[in-house]
Design an enzyme around this catalytic site. Sequence first.
Site, PDB file in Angstrom:
ATOM      1  N   HIS A  19       0.497  -1.168  -0.270  1.00  0.00           N
ATOM      2  CA  HIS A  19       0.290   0.433   0.529  1.00  0.00           C
ATOM      3  C   HIS A  19       0.533   1.236   0.109  1.00  0.00           C
ATOM      4  CE1 HIS A  19      -3.560  -2.893   1.646  1.00  0.00           C
ATOM      5  NE2 HIS A  19      -2.590  -3.042   0.263  1.00  0.00           N
ATOM      6  N   HIS A  42      -7.504  -8.528  -7.715  1.00  0.00           N
ATOM      7  CA  HIS A  42      -7.459  -9.712  -7.117  1.00  0.00           C
ATOM      8  C   HIS A  42      -7.834  -8.266  -5.735  1.00  0.00           C
ATOM      9  CE1 HIS A  42      -5.119 -11.795  -9.611  1.00  0.00           C
ATOM     10  NE2 HIS A  42      -5.218 -12.781  -8.973  1.00  0.00           N
ATOM     11  N   SER A 106      -6.599  -1.757  -1.272  1.00  0.00           N
ATOM     12  CA  SER A 106      -6.674  -1.433  -1.604  1.00  0.00           C
ATOM     13  C   SER A 106      -7.642  -0.977  -2.521  1.00  0.00           C
ATOM     14  CB  SER A 106      -5.802  -2.338  -2.697  1.00  0.00           C
ATOM     15  OG  SER A 106      -6.123  -3.389  -3.093  1.00  0.00           O
ATOM     16  N   GLU A 124     -12.574  -9.418  -8.408  1.00  0.00           N
ATOM     17  CA  GLU A 124     -12.776 -10.185  -7.501  1.00  0.00           C
ATOM     18  C   GLU A 124     -13.556 -11.373  -7.638  1.00  0.00           C
ATOM     19  OE1 GLU A 124     -11.682 -12.426  -4.232  1.00  0.00           O
ATOM     20  OE2 GLU A 124     -11.004 -10.303  -4.625  1.00  0.00           O
ATOM     21  N   GLY A 158      -9.520 -11.635 -12.470  1.00  0.00           N
ATOM     22  CA  GLY A 158      -8.401 -10.800 -12.388  1.00  0.00           C
ATOM     23  C   GLY A 158      -7.514 -10.538 -13.470  1.00  0.00           C
ATOM     24  N   ASP A 178      -2.569  -8.233  -7.328  1.00  0.00           N
ATOM     25  CA  ASP A 178      -1.874  -9.086  -5.887  1.00  0.00           C
ATOM     26  C   ASP A 178      -2.918 -10.323  -5.780  1.00  0.00           C
ATOM     27  OD1 ASP A 178      -2.054  -9.850  -3.422  1.00  0.00           O
ATOM     28  OD2 ASP A 178      -3.498  -7.848  -2.870  1.00  0.00           O
TER      29      ASP A 178
END
Length: 305
Positions: A19, A42, A106, A124, A158, A178
């Site tokens: 982050h 993700h 995020s 997602e 994703g 991610d």
Amino acid sequence: MLSYQHAFHAGNHADILKHYVLCSVIQSLNQKEKPYTLYDTHAGSGLYDLLDNRSLKTNEAEKGIIALTEFLKNNRSPDQVQSAQTFNSYISLAQKYLEKNLYPGSPIIESELIRSQDTLILSELHPQEIQNLRDNLHKRQTATTGPQKHIQIHNRSGWETFNALTPPATKRGAALIDPSYEESDDYEQAAKTICAVYKKWTNGIIMLWYPLLAHRETEINNMLDQITDFVKSINTNTQINRYELCVNNKDSHKEVSLQEVLEDSDKKNPPRLYGSGMLVINTPWNLVQEAENTLSFLEQVLSNS
């Protein structure tokens, strides 16, 4: 397989690295008025309750973001870190949620930092996580009095979303990748997808988070080398950086039997994840300038927590 739940790990050292880099990239994009598109492949649920049983079970936030903010509250940080605008912005954003015993994932960070002219595309696949994501972003949007932001949520792989929706119409943009790496082919998928996207979107800023795991060292290095070699084959001048945050050493985790654990309930064995990294393609200059000092500071604080 969709068993991974980030609630067990929210606010840990890996989130701090991820982050911090994400905030740096978004702030760099915000320096120009032209709109951009931001991808999060993700996304997860976007917001995590640090008093949730899953978070309390692992205690990772306590050793991560909570330990970091407590240190900053009680100690003077190095001048290099105090002057790091991105780091301070990330800490301020995190503290706003920590006051409510929450940690922003995020998507929440992205929705806070993008502007009304920008577009955020979230993907997602987990059925419960995407419902939580929709709920959390809806609550935030309805509570915001300013201009509404352009946010798309896709219940889709994703990898598929990122490949299908690039390059963006805005041309400018970035992507956070991610994956959980719970699937053995995630390392191959990451390399394959990033290479395919970079070939058609060479100016996009691409951020790939990866774990540091001794037993996956070969897969990790192969993935990073494949991506780097491909990018350089297209443009040797592309800025590529690897940023790693280690809170243990590579050999700190030793496999033990269940019997050994049962016989010694106080046995403290460091987790397999001894750190994590971010591979950044087209790295913004502000991140290049700040990262070394900031990560050195984070390593000192979090290795002792």
